[in-house]
Design a protein around this motif. Structure first.
Motif, mmCIF file in Angstrom:
data_model
loop_
_atom_site.group_PDB
_atom_site.id
_atom_site.type_symbol
_atom_site.label_atom_id
_atom_site.label_comp_id
_atom_site.label_asym_id
_atom_site.label_seq_id
_atom_site.Cartn_x
_atom_site.Cartn_y
_atom_site.Cartn_z
ATOM 1 N N ALA A 144 0.718 -1.095 -0.067
ATOM 2 C CA ALA A 144 0.126 0.069 -0.040
ATOM 3 C C ALA A 144 1.009 1.452 -0.145
ATOM 4 C CB ALA A 144 -0.934 0.075 1.468
ATOM 5 N N ILE A 145 1.867 1.165 1.045
ATOM 6 C CA ILE A 145 2.984 2.548 0.885
ATOM 7 C C ILE A 145 3.434 2.974 -0.393
ATOM 8 C CG2 ILE A 145 4.786 3.161 1.786
ATOM 9 C CD1 ILE A 145 4.108 1.927 4.371
ATOM 10 N N ASN A 146 3.990 1.810 -1.155
ATOM 11 C CA ASN A 146 4.567 1.719 -2.634
ATOM 12 C C ASN A 146 3.353 2.496 -3.542
ATOM 13 O OD1 ASN A 146 6.935 0.996 -1.860
ATOM 14 N ND2 ASN A 146 6.619 -1.049 -2.226
ATOM 15 N N ALA A 147 2.270 1.692 -3.322
ATOM 16 C CA ALA A 147 1.020 2.269 -4.329
ATOM 17 C C ALA A 147 0.635 3.879 -3.944
ATOM 18 C CB ALA A 147 -0.038 1.557 -4.120
ATOM 19 N N TYR A 148 0.701 4.267 -2.873
ATOM 20 C CA TYR A 148 0.420 5.475 -2.388
ATOM 21 C C TYR A 148 1.574 6.463 -2.861
ATOM 22 C CZ TYR A 148 -3.175 3.801 0.597
ATOM 23 O OH TYR A 148 -4.053 3.077 1.440
ATOM 24 N N ARG A 149 2.713 6.042 -2.986
ATOM 25 C CA ARG A 149 3.777 6.876 -3.378
ATOM 26 C C ARG A 149 3.842 7.081 -4.959
ATOM 27 N NH1 ARG A 149 7.975 4.231 0.647
ATOM 28 N NH2 ARG A 149 7.936 5.621 2.478
ATOM 29 N N SER A 150 3.338 5.738 -5.408
ATOM 30 C CA SER A 150 3.447 5.920 -7.059
ATOM 31 C C SER A 150 2.336 6.774 -7.339
ATOM 32 C CB SER A 150 3.211 4.538 -7.697
ATOM 33 O OG SER A 150 2.032 3.743 -7.533
ATOM 34 N N ALA A 151 1.395 7.225 -6.617
ATOM 35 C CA ALA A 151 0.219 7.857 -6.917
ATOM 36 C C ALA A 151 0.417 9.457 -6.390
ATOM 37 C CB ALA A 151 -1.183 7.394 -6.245
ATOM 38 N N GLY A 152 1.547 9.750 -6.086
ATOM 39 C CA GLY A 152 2.094 11.077 -5.900
ATOM 40 C C GLY A 152 2.093 11.371 -4.199
ATOM 41 N N PHE A 153 1.495 10.681 -3.362
ATOM 42 C CA PHE A 153 1.434 10.773 -1.950
ATOM 43 C C PHE A 153 2.996 11.051 -1.398
ATOM 44 C CE2 PHE A 153 -2.825 9.526 -2.543
ATOM 45 C CZ PHE A 153 -3.615 10.158 -1.799
ATOM 46 N N VAL A 154 3.064 11.814 -0.581
ATOM 47 C CA VAL A 154 4.281 11.772 0.183
ATOM 48 C C VAL A 154 4.260 11.626 1.805
ATOM 49 C CG1 VAL A 154 5.309 13.562 -1.593
ATOM 50 C CG2 VAL A 154 4.313 14.336 0.716
ATOM 51 N N GLN A 155 5.266 11.009 2.099
ATOM 52 C CA GLN A 155 5.254 10.663 3.784
ATOM 53 C C GLN A 155 5.363 12.097 4.500
ATOM 54 O OE1 GLN A 155 7.432 7.357 5.037
ATOM 55 N NE2 GLN A 155 8.012 8.378 7.076
ATOM 56 N N GLU A 156 4.124 12.184 5.461
ATOM 57 C CA GLU A 156 4.385 13.478 6.157
ATOM 58 C C GLU A 156 4.571 13.453 7.864
ATOM 59 O OE1 GLU A 156 0.302 14.974 5.550
ATOM 60 O OE2 GLU A 156 1.119 16.066 3.777
ATOM 61 N N GLY A 157 4.948 11.767 8.202
ATOM 62 C CA GLY A 157 5.135 11.712 9.482
ATOM 63 C C GLY A 157 5.043 10.343 9.918
ATOM 64 N N ILE A 158 5.387 10.085 11.087
ATOM 65 C CA ILE A 158 5.288 8.541 11.706
ATOM 66 C C ILE A 158 4.689 8.718 13.311
ATOM 67 C CG2 ILE A 158 6.297 6.604 12.599
ATOM 68 C CD1 ILE A 158 8.435 6.853 10.165
ATOM 69 N N LYS A 159 3.630 7.961 13.579
ATOM 70 C CA LYS A 159 3.232 7.858 14.843
ATOM 71 C C LYS A 159 3.908 6.403 15.434
ATOM 72 C CE LYS A 159 -1.217 7.728 15.583
ATOM 73 N NZ LYS A 159 -2.775 8.012 15.395
ATOM 74 N N ARG A 160 4.715 6.587 16.292
ATOM 75 C CA ARG A 160 5.773 5.499 16.566
ATOM 76 C C ARG A 160 4.759 4.245 17.566
ATOM 77 N NH1 ARG A 160 10.944 6.268 18.625
ATOM 78 N NH2 ARG A 160 9.997 7.309 20.246
ATOM 79 N N GLU A 161 4.744 3.329 16.864
ATOM 80 C CA GLU A 161 4.304 2.076 17.936
ATOM 81 C C GLU A 161 3.083 2.524 18.517
ATOM 82 O OE1 GLU A 161 7.125 0.598 20.914
ATOM 83 O OE2 GLU A 161 8.503 -0.022 19.287
ATOM 84 N N SER A 162 2.002 2.878 17.657
ATOM 85 C CA SER A 162 0.733 3.386 17.991
ATOM 86 C C SER A 162 -0.272 2.398 17.818
ATOM 87 C CB SER A 162 0.358 4.619 17.216
ATOM 88 O OG SER A 162 0.062 4.493 15.916
ATOM 89 N N LEU A 163 -0.179 1.358 17.185
ATOM 90 C CA LEU A 163 -1.421 0.240 16.892
ATOM 91 C C LEU A 163 -0.450 -0.909 17.348
ATOM 92 C CD1 LEU A 163 -3.758 -0.235 15.487
ATOM 93 C CD2 LEU A 163 -2.303 -0.856 13.421
#
Length: 191
Positions: A144-163
């Motif tokens: 999913a992360i790769n699909a989002y990146r290929s669609a133009g989405f960029v990473q904006e942050g990380i919520k560490r160990e939150s799930l």
């Protein structure tokens, strides 16, 4: 965004994809969404990976026509359910929403992710006229992360160990795309 808000309790037809609003689903489609949502290949990637009873699901569906900031759609091609897309926590003032997306697990061998992503972006940016679309994704969901990146989405942050899933704590990755970025990205893909 103009002075008039778009009615999101309607169906949309976008490039051959029919988006059926949850607020007007018929019984067969309600069952189909419930089956997809509870499928193990879908629930393992959700923040809330609980299995919902049909009664809980039906209560959720029946509440959809009262929603003003959360809209869900069953996506279909030629009458076949290919997945679900959602705009959540819409802020019309800030012209921003969070997306939700999952494909029909029965069609796992068909690459539908790009089609669903394009549909949610078309809905958000072309129909609703939003400025920003955001998402969160479990850090281990590399496909999913790769699909989002290929669609133009960029990473904006990380919520560490939150799930917490089982005995593991997982990071949540925040990603986003602006309307102008998506339009440039779409234009470049058409060339």
């Amino acid at each position: 965004m103009g002075d008039e808000l778009i009615n999101l309790h309607q169906d949309f037809q976008l490039d051959g994809i029919f988006l059926k609003t949850f607020s007007s689903l018929e019984h067969n489609d309600i069952v189909k969404v419930w089956q997809m949502r509870n499928h193990p290949d879908i629930t393992k990637w959700m923040n809330n990976n609980e299995i919902f009873s049909f009664d809980e699901h039906l209560e959720f569906i029946l509440s959809q026509n009262k929603q003003h900031a959360n809209f869900n759609y069953l996506a279909k091609i030629d009458g076949i359910a290919i997945g679900v897309i959602s705009l959540h926590n819409i802020s019309f003032k800030n012209e921003m929403a969070w997306l939700g997306i999952y494909k029909n697990p029965e069609l796992a061998n068909i690459p539908l992710g790009k089609i669903l992503l394009k549909s949610i972006c078309q809905l958000a940016f072309n129909e609703v006229q939003l400025h920003t679309l955001k998402l969160e994704v479990i850090s281990t969901n590399l496909k999913a992360i790769n699909a989002y990146r290929s669609a133009g989405f960029v990473q904006e942050g990380i919520k560490r160990e939150s799930l917490k899933q089982g005995n593991k704590y997982l990071d949540m990755i925040f990603m986003g795309i602006l309307a102008k970025e998506w339009k440039v990205h779409e234009y470049a893909r058409k060339k």
